[in-house]
Structures are given as C-alpha cells and as structure tokens.
Write an enzyme that holds these catalytic residues in place. Sequence first.
Site, PDB file in Angstrom:
ATOM      1  N   ARG A 118      44.131  25.864  43.670  1.00  0.00           N
ATOM      2  CA  ARG A 118      44.415  26.208  42.274  1.00  0.00           C
ATOM      3  C   ARG A 118      43.616  25.348  41.298  1.00  0.00           C
ATOM      4  O   ARG A 118      43.649  25.573  40.088  1.00  0.00           O
ATOM      5  CB  ARG A 118      45.917  26.034  41.965  1.00  0.00           C
ATOM      6  CG  ARG A 118      46.827  26.977  42.720  1.00  0.00           C
ATOM      7  CD  ARG A 118      48.286  26.671  42.450  1.00  0.00           C
ATOM      8  NE  ARG A 118      48.812  27.280  41.261  1.00  0.00           N
ATOM      9  CZ  ARG A 118      49.496  28.433  41.226  1.00  0.00           C
ATOM     10  NH1 ARG A 118      49.737  29.099  42.331  1.00  0.00           N
ATOM     11  NH2 ARG A 118      49.939  28.925  40.090  1.00  0.00           N
ATOM     12  N   TYR A 154      41.140  26.518  38.470  1.00  0.00           N
ATOM     13  CA  TYR A 154      41.788  27.001  37.243  1.00  0.00           C
ATOM     14  C   TYR A 154      42.443  25.843  36.486  1.00  0.00           C
ATOM     15  O   TYR A 154      42.164  25.616  35.306  1.00  0.00           O
ATOM     16  CB  TYR A 154      42.821  28.059  37.613  1.00  0.00           C
ATOM     17  CG  TYR A 154      43.523  28.712  36.440  1.00  0.00           C
ATOM     18  CD1 TYR A 154      42.861  29.638  35.632  1.00  0.00           C
ATOM     19  CD2 TYR A 154      44.852  28.413  36.157  1.00  0.00           C
ATOM     20  CE1 TYR A 154      43.519  30.243  34.573  1.00  0.00           C
ATOM     21  CE2 TYR A 154      45.507  29.017  35.101  1.00  0.00           C
ATOM     22  CZ  TYR A 154      44.841  29.938  34.309  1.00  0.00           C
ATOM     23  OH  TYR A 154      45.497  30.536  33.259  1.00  0.00           O
ATOM     24  N   GLU A 164      42.226  22.488  36.736  1.00  0.00           N
ATOM     25  CA  GLU A 164      41.358  21.408  36.243  1.00  0.00           C
ATOM     26  C   GLU A 164      40.334  21.946  35.245  1.00  0.00           C
ATOM     27  O   GLU A 164      39.934  21.240  34.320  1.00  0.00           O
ATOM     28  CB  GLU A 164      40.657  20.698  37.408  1.00  0.00           C
ATOM     29  CG  GLU A 164      41.625  19.997  38.367  1.00  0.00           C
ATOM     30  CD  GLU A 164      42.286  18.736  37.779  1.00  0.00           C
ATOM     31  OE1 GLU A 164      42.318  18.563  36.538  1.00  0.00           O
ATOM     32  OE2 GLU A 164      42.781  17.925  38.572  1.00  0.00           O
TER      33      GLU A 164
HETATM   34  P1  NAD Z   1      43.219  38.584  32.134  1.00  0.00           P
HETATM   35  O1  NAD Z   1      42.555  38.259  33.427  1.00  0.00           O
HETATM   36  O2  NAD Z   1      43.901  39.901  31.989  1.00  0.00           O
HETATM   37  O3  NAD Z   1      42.196  38.442  30.933  1.00  0.00           O
HETATM   38  C1  NAD Z   1      41.085  37.582  30.959  1.00  0.00           C
HETATM   39  C2  NAD Z   1      39.917  38.282  30.278  1.00  0.00           C
HETATM   40  O4  NAD Z   1      38.787  37.388  30.258  1.00  0.00           O
HETATM   41  C3  NAD Z   1      39.476  39.548  31.018  1.00  0.00           C
HETATM   42  O5  NAD Z   1      39.247  40.583  30.115  1.00  0.00           O
HETATM   43  C4  NAD Z   1      38.183  39.109  31.706  1.00  0.00           C
HETATM   44  O6  NAD Z   1      37.305  40.190  31.951  1.00  0.00           O
HETATM   45  C5  NAD Z   1      37.638  38.105  30.702  1.00  0.00           C
HETATM   46  N1  NAD Z   1      36.710  37.145  31.305  1.00  0.00           N
HETATM   47  C6  NAD Z   1      36.882  36.425  32.442  1.00  0.00           C
HETATM   48  N2  NAD Z   1      35.811  35.648  32.663  1.00  0.00           N
HETATM   49  C7  NAD Z   1      34.945  35.876  31.635  1.00  0.00           C
HETATM   50  C8  NAD Z   1      33.654  35.375  31.305  1.00  0.00           C
HETATM   51  N3  NAD Z   1      33.020  34.475  32.076  1.00  0.00           N
HETATM   52  N4  NAD Z   1      33.052  35.852  30.184  1.00  0.00           N
HETATM   53  C9  NAD Z   1      33.663  36.773  29.396  1.00  0.00           C
HETATM   54  N5  NAD Z   1      34.869  37.291  29.669  1.00  0.00           N
HETATM   55  C10 NAD Z   1      35.510  36.833  30.780  1.00  0.00           C
HETATM   56  O7  NAD Z   1      44.245  37.386  31.865  1.00  0.00           O
HETATM   57  P2  NAD Z   1      45.323  37.172  30.706  1.00  0.00           P
HETATM   58  O8  NAD Z   1      46.632  37.053  31.358  1.00  0.00           O
HETATM   59  O9  NAD Z   1      45.125  38.150  29.613  1.00  0.00           O
HETATM   60  O10 NAD Z   1      44.913  35.723  30.211  1.00  0.00           O
HETATM   61  C11 NAD Z   1      44.180  35.509  29.015  1.00  0.00           C
HETATM   62  C12 NAD Z   1      44.034  34.013  28.773  1.00  0.00           C
HETATM   63  O11 NAD Z   1      45.331  33.419  28.654  1.00  0.00           O
HETATM   64  C13 NAD Z   1      43.319  33.283  29.908  1.00  0.00           C
HETATM   65  O12 NAD Z   1      42.487  32.285  29.359  1.00  0.00           O
HETATM   66  C14 NAD Z   1      44.443  32.661  30.683  1.00  0.00           C
HETATM   67  O13 NAD Z   1      44.044  31.500  31.350  1.00  0.00           O
HETATM   68  C15 NAD Z   1      45.449  32.358  29.578  1.00  0.00           C
HETATM   69  N6  NAD Z   1      46.815  32.291  30.123  1.00  0.00           N
HETATM   70  C16 NAD Z   1      47.485  33.433  30.483  1.00  0.00           C
HETATM   71  C17 NAD Z   1      48.752  33.329  31.014  1.00  0.00           C
HETATM   72  C18 NAD Z   1      49.563  34.541  31.412  1.00  0.00           C
HETATM   73  O14 NAD Z   1      50.684  34.378  31.926  1.00  0.00           O
HETATM   74  N7  NAD Z   1      49.124  35.750  31.196  1.00  0.00           N
HETATM   75  C19 NAD Z   1      49.349  32.073  31.200  1.00  0.00           C
HETATM   76  C20 NAD Z   1      48.620  30.946  30.855  1.00  0.00           C
HETATM   77  C21 NAD Z   1      47.362  31.067  30.293  1.00  0.00           C
HETATM   78  N1  UDP Z   2      54.797  35.592  43.777  1.00  0.00           N
HETATM   79  C1  UDP Z   2      55.600  36.293  44.655  1.00  0.00           C
HETATM   80  N2  UDP Z   2      55.217  37.558  44.996  1.00  0.00           N
HETATM   81  C2  UDP Z   2      54.102  38.154  44.499  1.00  0.00           C
HETATM   82  C3  UDP Z   2      53.306  37.437  43.590  1.00  0.00           C
HETATM   83  C4  UDP Z   2      53.678  36.145  43.255  1.00  0.00           C
HETATM   84  O1  UDP Z   2      56.637  35.804  45.110  1.00  0.00           O
HETATM   85  O2  UDP Z   2      53.840  39.306  44.866  1.00  0.00           O
HETATM   86  C5  UDP Z   2      55.242  34.236  43.376  1.00  0.00           C
HETATM   87  C6  UDP Z   2      54.168  33.162  43.407  1.00  0.00           C
HETATM   88  O3  UDP Z   2      54.083  32.582  44.704  1.00  0.00           O
HETATM   89  C7  UDP Z   2      54.690  32.198  42.365  1.00  0.00           C
HETATM   90  C8  UDP Z   2      55.388  33.088  41.347  1.00  0.00           C
HETATM   91  O4  UDP Z   2      55.653  34.318  42.025  1.00  0.00           O
HETATM   92  O5  UDP Z   2      55.647  31.331  42.945  1.00  0.00           O
HETATM   93  C9  UDP Z   2      54.551  33.387  40.116  1.00  0.00           C
HETATM   94  O6  UDP Z   2      53.290  33.815  40.572  1.00  0.00           O
HETATM   95  P1  UDP Z   2      52.164  34.374  39.597  1.00  0.00           P
HETATM   96  O7  UDP Z   2      50.937  34.593  40.411  1.00  0.00           O
HETATM   97  O8  UDP Z   2      52.704  35.492  38.797  1.00  0.00           O
HETATM   98  O9  UDP Z   2      51.925  33.178  38.535  1.00  0.00           O
HETATM   99  P2  UDP Z   2      51.737  31.601  38.699  1.00  0.00           P
HETATM  100  O10 UDP Z   2      51.975  31.166  40.113  1.00  0.00           O
HETATM  101  O11 UDP Z   2      50.339  31.365  38.277  1.00  0.00           O
HETATM  102  O12 UDP Z   2      52.754  31.040  37.796  1.00  0.00           O
END
Ligand code: NAD
Ligand code: UDP
Length: 310
Positions: free
Chosen positions: A140, A143, A145
């Site tokens: 992990r 992502y 780090e």
């Molecule tokens: P997502 O994967 O749906 O969206 C990420 C977007 O970034 C995609 O459209 C992808 O094509 C684009 N992308 C990836 N690498 C790229 C690059 N090198 N150049 C240009 N575009 C690029 O994910 P999301 O859930 O919408 O997450 C959006 C942001 O929020 C991310 O930075 C993610 O780390 C952060 N985030 C999301 C969550 C969550 O729970 N959804 C939690 C924590 C942080």
């Molecule tokens: N997870 C699960 N079944 C799935 C996908 C994820 O039990 O089909 C678990 C995963 O191991 C983690 C939690 O659900 O403990 C959240 O996972 P997710 O990938 O949604 O987000 P993150 O681990 O990044 O918080």
Amino acid sequence: MKILVTGGAGFIGSHLCEKLLEKGNEVICLDNFFTGSQKNIENLMGNKNFKLAEHDVEKPYDFAVDEIYNLACPAAPIWYQKDPVKTVRTSILGAINALDLTKKLGCRVLQASTSEVYGDPRVHPQKESYWGNVNPIGIRSCYDEGKRCAETLFFDYWREYGVDIKVVRIFNTYGPNMAVEDGRVVSNFIIQALRGEDLTIYGDGSQTRSFCYVDDLVEGLIALMGGKDFTGPVNLGNPAEFSMKELAEKVLALIPESGSKIVFKDLPADDPKQRKPDISLAEEKLNWQPAITLEEGLKKTIGYFKTVIK
Ligand code: NAD
Ligand code: UDP
C-alpha cells in the site's frame, strides 16, 4: 471563477465538476482516463462552461485558472497497486506540477489527501495531529507514502514560497460513478448482491471503515477551498463506523431479492484494522458535517448501479 479539476473524470472528480458548474463556474477537467471514464462526464460535455483536457499530471500543464483541485490519482487498492511506480509518480510529480502552476499564477490549490496517511492507526478515532503508522515498503506504500510526500510538498511550497494551499484528508467515500470494476468494498458488495454473486469479505470482516456519501464530501471540499486563513490538513469523512461484516449485512438487507451469501477471502497485507475520522476540526473551521446516513447513501448508490449493471 475558472477552476481546474485534475482527476475530474473519476468518481469524486465528476461530482465535483458537476457541483462547481451548478454554482456558475467554468470548469476544466484534466484526466488521463486511467480509472476515470467518459461516461462519468458525458452529462457535462454539452455545457459551454465545461472543457476536457486529456493529459497526464506527471507532465506539466498550463491553464489560466483561479483554483486547482488536485484529485488525479487512482484511489482503489487494486488500481493503485497495478503500477505502483506510476502511482508514486502521479502523486509526487502531480503535486509538483499543480503547485508550480499555482505558484506561477498566484492562485489557490487543494490537495486530495487521504486517511491512508494514518496507515494502520494506533490512535482511534484519527485526529489531524496523529502522525500515523505507515509501512514505507509494503504493497500500500506507493499510495500512502505518495500521498504523504504530496502533503510534504504542499506544506513546503506554502512555507518556502507562500503558495496558497488547502489539504484535505478524505476518508472512505462512495456513491454513484464509482467504476463497476473499481474493487472497493461498497461498490463490490452492491454489484455482487445485484448480480446474485457471493459477497467477498476479506479477512473475518471485523475491520472497520467509516463511509461518507459523495455529496457530503463534495460540499466539504468546496467549503475548504472557499475558506480563508486555513490550510488544513483537515479530515473529511463520516464518523459513523461499521465493520465490513455489518456493511455486507446492510447491503444484503437493502437488496433482499439478491439471494447472495457472504464468503470470506484472504485479508490483503497491511489492511488497516480500524478507521474513523475525528471531524471536530472540519466542524469548527468549515462548519461542515455529513448529512447522509449510510443507509440513505447505500440506497442511492444501489439505484445507480441498477442502471449500469446488465
Ligand atoms: P478515481 O480512481 O475514481 O479517480 C481518480 C481520477 O484520477 C480518475 O479519473 C483517473 O483517470 C485520474 N488519474 C489517475 N492518474 C492520473 C494521472 N497520472 N494523470 C491524470 N489523471 C489521472 O478515485 P476517486 O475515489 O474519485 O479519488 C479521487 C481522489 O480522492 C484521489 O486523489 C484519491 O486519492 C482521493 N481519495 C479518495 C477517497 C475515496 O474514498 N474515494 C479516499 C481518500 C482519498
Ligand atoms: N474489502 C472486502 N471485500 C471487498 C473489498 C474490500 O472485505 O470486496 C475490505 C478491505 O479488505 C478493507 C475494507 O473492505 O478492509 C475497505 O476496502 P476498500 O478497498 O474499499 O478501501 P480501503 O482499504 O482503501 O479503505
């Protein structure tokens, strides 16, 4: 205002673009479509205030804008682990390119950081003052780090060059426009239940997460960007905490026709055991708290996946 959203074709980015347009802004969506899709923004393409730039944030870009939301980065473990070196490059070079443009323009930039900066936390719930418990060399880490170093860059550009920064630590967010093949737990369980397949719990299902509906999150992002004299980092998430077993049971209860069972699979390495945001800073500084319960949000998300799944 003119606003650039990197990662604008992704799950959160597409909702953010839509909300910013609704508020009367011009929006440029920059994306390389690694995990995002045209489908997520097809309803925006006809809007004269919306522009799409297909580009990779690893490479510099130049648009005259007032604000930059830097969201570009794959967020789902299976996707950010496909090409980990690329994930690190996206986080770090993506941060540098967003910050360099912000510095040149004298505009404002918001970094989408993550609860993963807390790693497998020893402090519960997580406050912004906690430095985290992150494995620097695990699967992990690309992502976690990468995002931690992006935060470092944001705060160094702020200290060294006075760049106007905002840093938000997003906790697990879900909702419509998550990709069917995304692989995160909420979309997996809903899709599995709708298809009548077994719901795959990794480990024994006792690990916890706190799930925020995307509309709540987007309100928080916009509130943070609009605020004065507050850089963050600030947690945004829903503090209601559920085990993955509870989540699976909730999904099954909301899709009673499913007939799916729960099965247990191996827990991936370094999977955090518990996660729940302390949102008192967001409440105090942004007057923000989530309004949508898990049950309400799941119903909306199930409604969405019913329209996209064959
Ligand atoms: P997502 O994967 O749906 O969206 C990420 C977007 O970034 C995609 O459209 C992808 O094509 C684009 N992308 C990836 N690498 C790229 C690059 N090198 N150049 C240009 N575009 C690029 O994910 P999301 O859930 O919408 O997450 C959006 C942001 O929020 C991310 O930075 C993610 O780390 C952060 N985030 C999301 C969550 C969550 O729970 N959804 C939690 C924590 C942080
Ligand atoms: N997870 C699960 N079944 C799935 C996908 C994820 O039990 O089909 C678990 C995963 O191991 C983690 C939690 O659900 O403990 C959240 O996972 P997710 O990938 O949604 O987000 P993150 O681990 O990044 O918080």
